[in-house]
Design a protein around this motif. Structure first.
Motif, PDB file in Angstrom:
ATOM      1  N   GLU A 151      41.613 -37.646   1.299  1.00 16.13           N
ATOM      2  CA  GLU A 151      40.859 -37.157   0.295  1.00 16.13           C
ATOM      3  C   GLU A 151      41.250 -35.538  -0.279  1.00 16.13           C
ATOM      4  O   GLU A 151      41.552 -35.448  -1.536  1.00 16.13           O
ATOM      5  CB  GLU A 151      39.379 -37.137   0.269  1.00 16.13           C
ATOM      6  CG  GLU A 151      38.832 -38.662   0.608  1.00 16.13           C
ATOM      7  CD  GLU A 151      38.924 -39.587  -0.822  1.00 16.13           C
ATOM      8  OE1 GLU A 151      39.433 -39.200  -1.794  1.00 16.13           O
ATOM      9  OE2 GLU A 151      38.592 -40.539  -0.648  1.00 16.13           O
ATOM     10  N   GLU A 154      38.717 -36.522  -6.363  1.00 15.19           N
ATOM     11  CA  GLU A 154      39.010 -36.596  -4.743  1.00 15.19           C
ATOM     12  C   GLU A 154      38.250 -35.577  -4.223  1.00 15.19           C
ATOM     13  O   GLU A 154      37.757 -35.892  -3.125  1.00 15.19           O
ATOM     14  CB  GLU A 154      40.406 -36.503  -4.577  1.00 15.19           C
ATOM     15  CG  GLU A 154      41.354 -37.502  -5.330  1.00 15.19           C
ATOM     16  CD  GLU A 154      41.252 -38.935  -4.916  1.00 15.19           C
ATOM     17  OE1 GLU A 154      40.402 -39.247  -4.357  1.00 15.19           O
ATOM     18  OE2 GLU A 154      42.297 -39.700  -5.160  1.00 15.19           O
ATOM     19  N   HIS A 196      34.974 -36.904  -3.386  1.00 10.40           N
ATOM     20  CA  HIS A 196      35.158 -38.002  -2.473  1.00 10.40           C
ATOM     21  C   HIS A 196      35.015 -37.277  -0.927  1.00 10.40           C
ATOM     22  O   HIS A 196      34.289 -37.761  -0.101  1.00 10.40           O
ATOM     23  CB  HIS A 196      36.301 -38.685  -2.489  1.00 10.40           C
ATOM     24  CG  HIS A 196      36.440 -39.489  -3.583  1.00 10.40           C
ATOM     25  ND1 HIS A 196      37.507 -40.181  -4.271  1.00 10.40           N
ATOM     26  CD2 HIS A 196      35.429 -39.792  -4.717  1.00 10.40           C
ATOM     27  CE1 HIS A 196      37.421 -40.850  -5.086  1.00 10.40           C
ATOM     28  NE2 HIS A 196      35.988 -40.465  -5.694  1.00 10.40           N
ATOM     29  N   VAL A 201      32.539 -44.215  -4.448  1.00 18.23           N
ATOM     30  CA  VAL A 201      34.047 -43.644  -4.204  1.00 18.23           C
ATOM     31  C   VAL A 201      35.103 -44.611  -4.542  1.00 18.23           C
ATOM     32  O   VAL A 201      35.718 -44.554  -5.508  1.00 18.23           O
ATOM     33  CB  VAL A 201      34.220 -43.162  -2.912  1.00 18.23           C
ATOM     34  CG1 VAL A 201      35.920 -43.207  -2.549  1.00 18.23           C
ATOM     35  CG2 VAL A 201      33.443 -42.157  -2.600  1.00 18.23           C
ATOM     36  N   GLU A 255      38.522 -44.929  -6.903  1.00 19.04           N
ATOM     37  CA  GLU A 255      39.827 -45.253  -6.602  1.00 19.04           C
ATOM     38  C   GLU A 255      40.788 -46.301  -7.561  1.00 19.04           C
ATOM     39  O   GLU A 255      41.988 -46.232  -7.531  1.00 19.04           O
ATOM     40  CB  GLU A 255      40.184 -45.703  -5.195  1.00 19.04           C
ATOM     41  CG  GLU A 255      39.390 -44.788  -4.376  1.00 19.04           C
ATOM     42  CD  GLU A 255      39.579 -43.276  -4.239  1.00 19.04           C
ATOM     43  OE1 GLU A 255      40.497 -42.881  -4.704  1.00 19.04           O
ATOM     44  OE2 GLU A 255      38.905 -42.615  -3.292  1.00 19.04           O
ATOM     45  N   HIS A 301      42.504 -44.366  -9.938  1.00 22.46           N
ATOM     46  CA  HIS A 301      43.599 -43.731  -9.434  1.00 22.46           C
ATOM     47  C   HIS A 301      44.665 -44.610  -9.525  1.00 22.46           C
ATOM     48  O   HIS A 301      45.983 -44.189  -9.760  1.00 22.46           O
ATOM     49  CB  HIS A 301      43.565 -42.877  -8.383  1.00 22.46           C
ATOM     50  CG  HIS A 301      42.170 -42.271  -8.237  1.00 22.46           C
ATOM     51  ND1 HIS A 301      41.504 -41.660  -7.199  1.00 22.46           N
ATOM     52  CD2 HIS A 301      41.741 -41.578  -9.093  1.00 22.46           C
ATOM     53  CE1 HIS A 301      40.789 -40.933  -7.446  1.00 22.46           C
ATOM     54  NE2 HIS A 301      40.481 -40.773  -8.583  1.00 22.46           N
TER      55      HIS A 301
END
Ligand code: Y39
Ligand code: FE
Ligand code: FE
Ligand code: FE
Length: 241
Positions: A44, A72, A75, A152, A156, A159
């Motif tokens: 992360e 991140e 996270h 989380v 992702e 991303h």
């Protein structure tokens, strides 16, 4: 009939043990967790820094990339709390070494302005790795970590999606570089998974399930980018050669 009945019993027992939760307080669990938790924290942290670098490579999307990077950081704080909650000290030196080859490849690509390789490493390979690991972990995590990880994993996907969209929009000009970067970096993901699979097993995370989840996320994203089945098969083969 006898054999059939005892066969059934075996299957039931196996299903029970693979679905059961581990003892989060055992020394063996905490020992394995000290490495897996560190890998996630380091991952992360590096992802944060990678997104800040990507913001420099793609200044027209800097705001969005910095926003993704800040997720991140959040996270990382969440996973630090997961370790503290179990009274586990993450083995950060292990995790730094664990990521070093892949991270160096990212930094080398960044230095020469190779946006394609940077996006493949962070947004496609690492994000697919994260998504697969978090999905498998959620099924066997302690209640505190489960709640954190569920939050989380949603991020992702954002991303992964960023890299996907950029590569899709530029596919014809970046395809060659994408293939080459994949050949150099997908094998690293495979060896990284091999390196932590015993520790993952102690957390009741099955290696084949991890590989399967990874291949689903990875191949889905290549399809979304606009590669055809043959190109995807060729790219995926880089993991086993
Ligand atoms: O984008 C992200 O948040 C990724 C950095 C995080 C990496 C997660 C790496 C997970 C590997 C866990 C291995 C468990 C078997
Ligand atoms: Fe167990
Ligand atoms: Fe993350
Ligand atoms: Fe991420």
């Amino acid at each position: 009939m006898q054999a059939f009945a005892s066969n059934n019993l075996t299957v039931e027992k196996e299903e029970l043990s693979s679905n059961s939760l581990p003892d989060f307080t055992s020394e063996s669990y905490k020992d394995a967790y000290s490495r897996i938790n560190a890998v996630v924290i380091e991952g992360e942290q590096e992802a944060y820094s990678n997104f800040l670098d990507l913001a420099k490579l793609i200044p027209e999307h800097a705001d969005e990339l910095v926003r993704l990077g800040k997720m991140e950081k959040k996270h990382m704080n969440g996973f630090c709390a997961c370790g503290r909650n179990l009274a586990v000290k993450p083995d950060m030196p292990f995790a730094k070494t664990f990521f070093s080859k892949l991270h160096n490849n990212f930094l080398e690509a960044f230095k020469v302005g190779d946006t394609t390789t940077c996006l493949l490493i962070q947004c496609i390979l690492i994000e697919s790795f994260a998504i697969s690991a978090y999905h498998v972990y959620i099924r066997v995590a302690d209640p505190f970590a489960k709640r954190i990880t569920e939050g989380v994993v949603q991020d992702e996907y954002l991303h992964l999606n960023y890299g996907q969209e950029w590569l899709k929009a530029n596919l014809e000009t970046v395809k060659k570089d994408l293939m080459r970067a994949n050949k150099e970096n997908l094998p690293l993901i495979k060896s990284m998974l091999d390196e932590v699979s015993n520790d993952a097993e102690v957390l009741h995370m099955d290696k084949e399930e991890l590989m399967e989840e990874f291949m689903i996320a990875y191949q889905d994203s290549l399809l979304e980018i606009g590669l055809d089945n043959r190109e995807i098969a060729r790219m995926a083969l880089a993991a086993v050669i």
